[in-house]
Design a protein around this motif. Structure first.
Motif, short mmCIF file in Angstrom:
data_model
loop_
_atom_site.label_atom_id
_atom_site.label_comp_id
_atom_site.label_asym_id
_atom_site.label_seq_id
_atom_site.Cartn_x
_atom_site.Cartn_y
_atom_site.Cartn_z
N GLY A 321 26.76 2.14 16.74
CA GLY A 321 26.62 3.20 17.75
C GLY A 321 27.90 3.98 17.93
O GLY A 321 28.89 3.77 17.22
N TYR A 322 27.84 4.90 18.89
CA TYR A 322 29.01 5.74 19.19
C TYR A 322 30.09 4.96 19.92
O TYR A 322 29.78 4.07 20.71
N ARG A 326 33.23 10.14 20.65
CA ARG A 326 31.92 10.22 19.98
C ARG A 326 31.99 10.82 18.59
O ARG A 326 30.96 10.99 17.93
N TYR A 329 31.45 6.96 14.88
CA TYR A 329 30.21 6.18 14.96
C TYR A 329 30.44 4.92 14.12
O TYR A 329 30.86 5.01 12.96
N SER A 349 20.42 5.29 13.29
CA SER A 349 21.74 5.94 13.33
C SER A 349 21.61 7.41 12.95
O SER A 349 22.24 8.27 13.56
N SER A 352 20.28 9.25 15.85
CA SER A 352 21.29 9.33 16.89
C SER A 352 22.35 10.39 16.55
O SER A 352 22.78 11.17 17.40
N ASN A 357 22.44 11.72 20.76
CA ASN A 357 22.11 10.73 21.81
C ASN A 357 22.23 9.30 21.27
O ASN A 357 22.07 9.08 20.07
N ASP A 358 22.41 8.36 22.19
CA ASP A 358 22.43 6.95 21.78
C ASP A 358 21.00 6.52 21.44
O ASP A 358 20.04 7.02 22.04
N SER A 359 20.88 5.58 20.50
CA SER A 359 19.55 5.07 20.15
C SER A 359 19.16 3.97 21.13
O SER A 359 19.88 2.99 21.26
N SER A 363 20.72 0.00 21.52
CA SER A 363 21.65 -0.01 22.65
C SER A 363 22.31 -1.39 22.85
O SER A 363 23.49 -1.47 23.18
N SER A 366 25.55 -1.85 20.82
CA SER A 366 26.56 -0.80 20.92
C SER A 366 27.98 -1.38 20.84
O SER A 366 28.26 -2.45 21.37
#
Ligand code: GLY
Length: 376
Positions: A321-322, A326, A329, A349, A352, A357-359, A363, A366
């Motif tokens: 994730g981010y 941001r 990744y 990914s 996203s 946006n975050d998946s 989450s 992350s």
């Protein structure tokens, strides 16, 4: 859609899969790999898509992610085959988790009851039922659990397919190229490489597996906590009358048949840092575990022994994730589950990265769960 630019650092199965999904969406993507793509942990894997057989007790979130990835795999493989023209040997025979003594049977039953309570798709087989499915298993087998939805692919063919598919979709792969450092001081990200001009991108995807801590210029609070976990595996050659069709898993080893007649046998799990030596003890323990379940391997030709370094995170769950920044990744820390999780990691990914946006599916995994990586 506006084209954004992404540099993926690391050409293993995770980095390549993300790059392929982005390139498929028309995004500009460059993969940088210091060796040749897929020659580290992604190559030294057995290709098990083993959600039920490999995920342990209490790993509910990881199990759910593996199940979701497994659900995506048939399509993911078909699309990859069509984009690359390369067959990835998707095998849907299922996995047999075997117990070869009473102790092992008690442990297997405990795991089976837990799996049934949680609606895992597993079935208890007696000794006779097990031997009927796989006659080359040892007659000492007490019982087994059939995880019929735990499939397998040839990870090396997947790597070849991804390499081809990224290129056919317009992505760039730079092999034998070392990232010297990443500069995050400007608005865009500048990636400096040995012997090449800098690449400037909107973001980087850090997917360098066990080496993900070694990229200079990434602020220490963004560096993912991964370490190498050494695995040794062997390749044998199946020859008639010897035959295996299911993936076989026991307490000390697993055996994964390929359609071309190879039999992958693995694997050790060793905390040895970046040591990539093959050892007599490692090979002995894998062969002993495999031989106890399938004595007929004794006469098979030994084709190769290889060593890979899995990226193990601090909690043994993937880190995807981010980050706080941001433009960074992260996609690493897949530990023993890199092959099965490559599908869901890549699909989610890419979504996203395209949306910013975050998946929700990712989450729980992350990078922000590690305090030092947290955002205010
Ligand atoms: N997923 C198999 C292994 O890590 O050995």
């Amino acid at each position: 859609m506006k084209e954004s630019t992404t540099v993926v650092i690391g050409g293993g199965i995770i980095g390549l899969s993300i790059a392929w999904r982005l390139a498929k969406e028309g995004q500009s993507v460059t993969v940088i790999e210091r060796g040749e793509v897929g020659q580290e942990a992604s190559r030294v894997a057995a290709g098990m898509l083993a959600a039920s057989a490999e995920v342990g007790y209490e790993e509910f979130e990881l199990y759910a992610l593996c199940r979701e990835s497994l659900r995506q795999w048939p399509n993911f493989a078909r699309e990859l085959e069509s984009d690359s023209g390369i067959n990835v040997d998707y095998r849907s025979h299922g996995t047999l988790i075997v117990a070869d003594d009473r102790d092992a049977a008690v442990a297997l039953k405990r795991g089976f009851d837990f799996q049934k309570e949680n609606n895992y798709p597993v079935e208890w087989l007696t000794r006779e039922e097990t031997l009927e499915l796989e006659p080359f298993l040892s007659p000492r087998i007490v019982a087994s659990v059939l995880a019929s939805e735990d499939h397998a692919i040839d990870n090396r063919m997947v790597i070849m397919g991804l390499r081809e598919a990224v290129k056919r979709r317009g992505g760039t792969i730079l092999e034998k190229t070392t990232v010297e450092s990443v500069d995050l001081t400007g608005t865009e990200v500048a990636v400096q490489m040995q012997g090449r001009s800098d690449l400037v991108a909107d973001r980087i995807v850090l997917a360098a597996g066990a080496w993900s801590r070694q990229i200079a210029g990434i602020p220490s609070d963004l560096v993912p906590p991964v370490r190498p976990v050494k695995g040794q595996i062997l390749e044998l050659k199946m020859e008639a009358p010897f035959e295996l069709n299911h993936v076989i898993r026991g307490r000390k080893a697993y055996l994964v048949p390929r359609t071309d007649g190879r039999l992958i046998v693995g694997a050790t799990s060793e905390e040895m840092g970046f040591d990539k030596r093959m050892t007599a003890g490692g090979v002995y323990s894998i062969l002993e575990g495999a031989w106890e379940m399938v004595p007929g391997i004794h006469d098979l030709e030994l084709l190769s022994i290889e060593v890979g370094l899995r990226p193990g995170s601090r909690d043994h769950q993937p880190i995807v994730g981010y980050c706080r920044d941001r433009r960074v990744y992260i996609a690493t820390g897949h530990y023993r589950h890199g092959v099965i999780l490559s599908a869901i990691t890549a699909i989610e990914s890419a979504k996203s990265i395209l949306s910013g946006n975050d998946s929700p599916i990712l989450s729980y995994f992350s990078p922000k769960r590690f305090g030092h990586l947290d955002v205010k």
